[in-house]
Design an enzyme around this catalytic site. Sequence first.
Site, short mmCIF file in Angstrom:
data_model
loop_
_atom_site.label_atom_id
_atom_site.label_comp_id
_atom_site.label_asym_id
_atom_site.label_seq_id
_atom_site.Cartn_x
_atom_site.Cartn_y
_atom_site.Cartn_z
N GLU A 1 0.46 -1.55 -0.09
CA GLU A 1 -0.02 0.56 0.45
C GLU A 1 0.94 1.67 -0.16
OE1 GLU A 1 -1.71 2.97 0.81
OE2 GLU A 1 -0.67 2.74 2.45
N CYS B 1 -2.96 8.31 3.85
CA CYS B 1 -2.70 8.28 2.43
C CYS B 1 -3.86 8.45 1.89
CB CYS B 1 -2.44 6.11 1.61
SG CYS B 1 -3.14 5.90 2.96
#
Length: 491
Positions: A252, A286
């Site tokens: 990720e 994020c």
Amino acid sequence: MKQYRNFVDGKWVESSKTFQDVTPIDGSVVAVVHEADRDLVDAAVKAGHRALEGEWGRTTAAQRVDWLRRIANEMERRQQDFLDAEMADTGKPLSMAATIDIPRGIANFRNFADILATAPVDSHRLDLPDGAYALNYAARKPLGVVGVISPWNLPLLLLTWKVAPALACGNAVVVKPSEDTPGTATLLAEVMEAVGIPPGVFNLVHGFGPNSAGEFISQHPDISAITFTGESKTGSTIMRAAAEGVKPVSFELGGKNAAVIFADCDFEKMLDGMMRALFLNSGQVCLCSERVYVERPIFDRFCVALAERIKALKVDWPHETDTQMGPLISSKHRDKVLSYFELARQEGATFLAGGGVPRFGDERDNGAWVEPTVIAGLSDDARVVREEIFGPICHVTPFDSESEVIRRANDTRYGLAATIWTTNLSRAHRVSELMRVGISWVNTWFLRDLRTPFGGAGLSGIGREGGMHSLNFYSELTNVCVRIDKESPDV
């Protein structure tokens, strides 16, 4: 002074080489951290394999469900310790750490315990021409020793997001937290020791990336899989190392997420949501939105309202219950974010709010603080609009049609998340499905069901985690095919 040691094979291990854990609140030293060398990482990997060959390797799914719940209970008992460590390392406000980071870190163990307890078995019956039949079922087995490299922005939450399903599937782990946030990972090792998990199942090594623990894990030939959350550049380096060993990876990585705001949205609800999407954790999530596209009829109203909301945003001591934004993670990261403020000026941006460093007149002036910032007036090819900044800054721009905004929002190398604000149900579904991202939120942001797939497209990552997707990554499936004859041979 606190000492954060390594935890390998059930023992606390010091190192001859140490570094300082510095709080971004005021630049003071929180702890001395013992950096693992290559030999210690190797010892951790070997300890993991011994655990798999011993008691841990013989555990049943039901036993591992019990282990995960015991871990969660012990974490809950020490919740205040986790809160203190998380806030010291990151400077994030109590309002976030106490409602998101620590509760979610605990919930990850309970959630994956529940998922494992109810995980379906993939089975099929195949009837054969002679009247016999075959029964096929999938047996789930651990991968082995998993390397877990976790980030600094949501240290406990994202560490447990990886560790919990890895342990649920019967793996051993070698964990390296970010060098900026070693505190809660060390507490998690203390929890593992307290609940009596077998030696070698959970190993903690502190250090950095290149020429340190991160590199030693990613290059180790006996690491069975790697899961990483962090920068895309680092992910590329780890991927090259993993490719040589042909081992599974789950990444990720970064994002340059778009928010798309249509004129028919619930304006006040949207403003509430966008303040979170822009400034939660000082923009260091994020999933935060850095590109904001607003339909032209409400563009001016949005800019004025957002600037007013920012003026009222409380940037203050993290332990104050009404603080809404704290510092960035480090002075190094603050300097990076400030360099983008300067780049925005060079590229001709208009600053609608922020753009500088707050001054407090106390020890916080030695910390890593910046102002929440909104800019406008740049083209879509400006570097500030295209490059991930990972701070409390966004660029706002108007759009005139649905097709235009979809094209512009998708014009990026990243593809992690998007948030769409509209009261038109058909548009909500239509636009969401056309966004090239891993997750689209409609009229909300950062609302997560941990059973659902999470991951990104493009430079935002590889693979999906969450729910059964995590169990499938952290395990191997062996299909067992058993022929059952129509009649017993002795009849």
